[in-house]
Every structure is written in C-alpha cells, then in structure tokens.
Design an enzyme around this catalytic site. Sequence first.
Site, short mmCIF file in Angstrom:
data_model
loop_
_atom_site.label_atom_id
_atom_site.label_comp_id
_atom_site.label_asym_id
_atom_site.label_seq_id
_atom_site.Cartn_x
_atom_site.Cartn_y
_atom_site.Cartn_z
N HIS A 186 42.48 33.36 45.77
CA HIS A 186 43.46 33.66 44.70
C HIS A 186 44.29 32.53 45.22
O HIS A 186 45.67 33.04 44.61
CB HIS A 186 43.72 34.92 45.63
CG HIS A 186 42.80 36.06 44.85
ND1 HIS A 186 43.38 37.34 44.68
CD2 HIS A 186 41.80 36.18 44.84
CE1 HIS A 186 42.75 37.98 44.69
NE2 HIS A 186 41.07 37.45 44.39
N ASP A 231 40.63 36.63 48.92
CA ASP A 231 42.21 37.01 48.49
C ASP A 231 43.11 35.37 48.38
O ASP A 231 42.28 34.94 48.61
CB ASP A 231 43.22 38.00 49.84
CG ASP A 231 44.21 38.23 49.13
OD1 ASP A 231 44.67 38.35 48.29
OD2 ASP A 231 43.93 40.18 48.95
#
Length: 403
Positions: free
Chosen positions: A245, A222
């Site tokens: 991310h 993430d």
Amino acid sequence: MQDAFGVLVLLFALFSVTFGCSNVCKTEDHFNVEDYGARSDGHIDDSKAFLEAWNAACGASTPYPKVIIPAEKTFLVNPLIFRGPCHAPRINFMISGRIVAPKSPSLWNERDASEWLGFKDVNGLIVDGFGTVDGQGNGWWDQSCRYHPQLALKFLSCNESSIGNLNLINSAQTHILVTGCNNFKVNNVYIESPGNSPNTDGIHIHSSRNVVITNSKIGCGDDCISIGDHISNIQITNVECGPGHGISIGSLGRSGNHVQVENIRVSHAFFNGTTNGARIKTWQVGRGYVRDVIFENLIFNSVKNPIIIDQNYCDIRDACKELAKSGVGISNVIYKEISGTSSTGVAINLNCSRSVPCVGISMESIELSSTKGGGKLTANCRSAHGKEIHVIPNPCLLHSTSL
Ligand SMILES: *[C@@H]1O[C@H](CO)[C@@H](O)[C@H](O)[C@H]1NC(C)=O
Ligand SMILES: *[C@@H]1O[C@H](CO)[C@@H](O)[C@H](O)[C@H]1NC(C)=O
Ligand SMILES: *[C@@H]1O[C@H](CO)[C@@H](O)[C@H](O)[C@H]1NC(C)=O
C-alpha cells in the site's frame, strides 16, 4: 610474497583455532542456541534454548556478546520477549539460520500472541546475520476474524539499536514494529508476504525518534512502511516497495488525539504496482500536526494513488460533520523530482480539510503519466495551499499569500 602469504595463512589458522566458531562455539561472548539445547529441526520447540542463550548473553560482562542462531538450521520458536537492559553496552542477535513461528493460530491459544519475537528495554541491540525469520502467517490470514495481533519482530523501548541484513517473510501481521526507540536503524532487509495478505505491514514505527531505513526491498499486503504518532526525524532512503500500500504517514488522530509528527524525509524510493505511493492520511477527528515532510526522488510504476493526502478520513458520517472544526494540521510538505506512471486518472490528490487546510505545500519537477499510454491524468486539490514549478499533470494548489 610467498613467505608473507604463508605467515598470513598460519596467522589465520591460529586465529581460527583460538577464536573461531563453527557449529559449537563456547568462547565466552558467543552464546549459540544449540549449546542451550536447541534441537534445530523446525518441529521441536526451541523457545527455552533461545531464552536461556539470550539471558546468558544479556548478563555477560564481555563488551559485545552475541546470541548465535547458526546457519543452515531451522528453529521453531513460540512467542518470546527478550528483555533488557543488558550488562554490555552492545549485544548482537545474529540470525544466520531460519526461525519459524508455529503454523496454526490454534497453537497460540494459551499464549500471549501480541507479538512473536519481542525485544524490550534493550540498548545497543544489533539484530542481523543474513538468515530468515518466517512468521508462517498463512493460517492467520485465512481466518475470517480480522484480529491478527501477532507481530513478527517488535522492538519496544530501545536506544542505539538496529536490524539489518535479514529476510523477513510471511508475518501474521506487521513484520517489524519499532516503538519507544531512539536512534534506530533498519538497513538491507528483505520483506516479503503476498500482496493479498491482510494487515501485513512491512515496517511500522511509532513513538520513536531518529529512525533511518535504508537499502531495503519490501513487498507485502499492507503499507510497506507506515509511520504512526509521536514521531520525529525519520529518514527513508533507497527503498523498493511493491506489492503493498506504499509509504504512509498515518493514519493519524483516529481517537481524536493530539498528533505530533515531524521531520520525515523519504527519498530514492521505487514503487511498483502499489495502491498508494507517498501518502499522508489523517482522521477528521484528530488534532495536532504533521509538518516538515519531504518526498523526493520517487519513481512510480503503475501506482493507483501516486501522491495522496487524505485529511478527511472518517468512518461515521454524522460524527464527522459535528467535528468538522477539528483536524490534524498538515504543513510544509515538499514533493520534488518525482516521475513515473499512475494506474488511475487522479495522479495527485491533495484532499485537505476545509477547517484546517494544508499549507506550505511545495511541488517541483513532477512528471506523471498514465499507465495506459496516452490516457489523461488529473490532479485534484481541495484546501491545499502552496506553490509548484513544473508539475504534470496540471498544477492545482491554491496560491494564497496569507497562508
Ligand atoms: C534510552 O535513553 C533514554 C534517554 O537517555 C532513557 O531515558 C531510557 O531509559 C533509555 N532506554 C532504555 C531501554 O534504557
Ligand atoms: C514490477 O512488478 C512486476 C510484478 O510483480 C514485476 O514483474 C516487474 O519485474 C517489476 N518491475 C520492476 C522494474 O521491478
Ligand atoms: C475528498 O474527501 C471527501 C471527504 O472525505 C470525499 O467525499 C471526496 O470523495 C474526496 N475526494 C477525492 C477526489 O478523493
């Protein structure tokens, strides 16, 4: 020279006998978990020993007590909260060995799984030691249920504290969470979980001030670093991110709350194959502000959305339309000295809200090219006002003087 050397050796030997700590160490400011019964075989639960060593150190009246987790050993530890405030102004939690979490989520059933290792109300805490904290998160990632509440290391309510010189791997969820802290430093941490492990943020910070993150390498499933609400004065520098991310401010304002985020500087960051690079993301239903943000000296290698603002984040379409008058105001964001490659056609996407436009955006010395040699890139701006100098691909900001 020889004599001087001899004296040094003698002094060192004396020092080692008097103060040195090998495996068993009982000087009064060293609290070795093995002295409190830790079995260090990686299978027997060492939680009780950890808590007792912590409580002894936390209550100690020496100026700088140290909880020692010795090198070359593995310790299985269940969810624990190390509570303060402690007696001494500073306390060291020195992880030189390896701490592992229970493997299977079923082993957590009767426990509070909201965090694994938590530090609460501790001031002057220094967590370091060159060891490894292994969340053994695979069992959680595979669960169909998306509820993975178990954070690896949580710092809750602290002043003047830090974490550094550590490896953090395979957390079930966020690797390091900092909340309610003032003056917090993260330096030289190595974070690694697979790119496809869900919700495994590297570092998440919220409700904190004066946080510095330096010299770290983060690869996860993430956000490498995500910044939540009630934040001021954050510096992130010399960080490598990927897979992951990217570095994200937000998402913010999800429940319509009044967002307060300001003074964030991200510099000297390298993004390798990440989904986003420099991102600001707010929910349409939110209010408040994100202001005074600097992204500079960034390098992207094959990043999907190198520069992105999404101020329109919304998941229930009709509700979003009704609330079109609200929005988190984004202002004074500087992007400077940025280069590298984008793996999609839109390298710059400043997608701001019509009701609360982005203002005071500044772009300078940005040169992005396509990962696919010769591919054409574009920049997209919507309700984004500001100025730019030397921006490739095409500049797209609105040059409105009234804003
Ligand atoms: C941290 O410092 C603030 C301001 O001095 C204080 O209000 C707060 O209680 C301190 N936190 C802890 C955990 O002692
Ligand atoms: C970027 O990531 C790829 C894939 O993980 C890796 O092979 C490559 O060495 C990395 N590049 C740099 C410059 O670190
Ligand atoms: C910008 O945001 C709007 C509203 O969420 C969305 O429909 C649109 O696709 C976005 N544009 C880009 C280029 O991302």
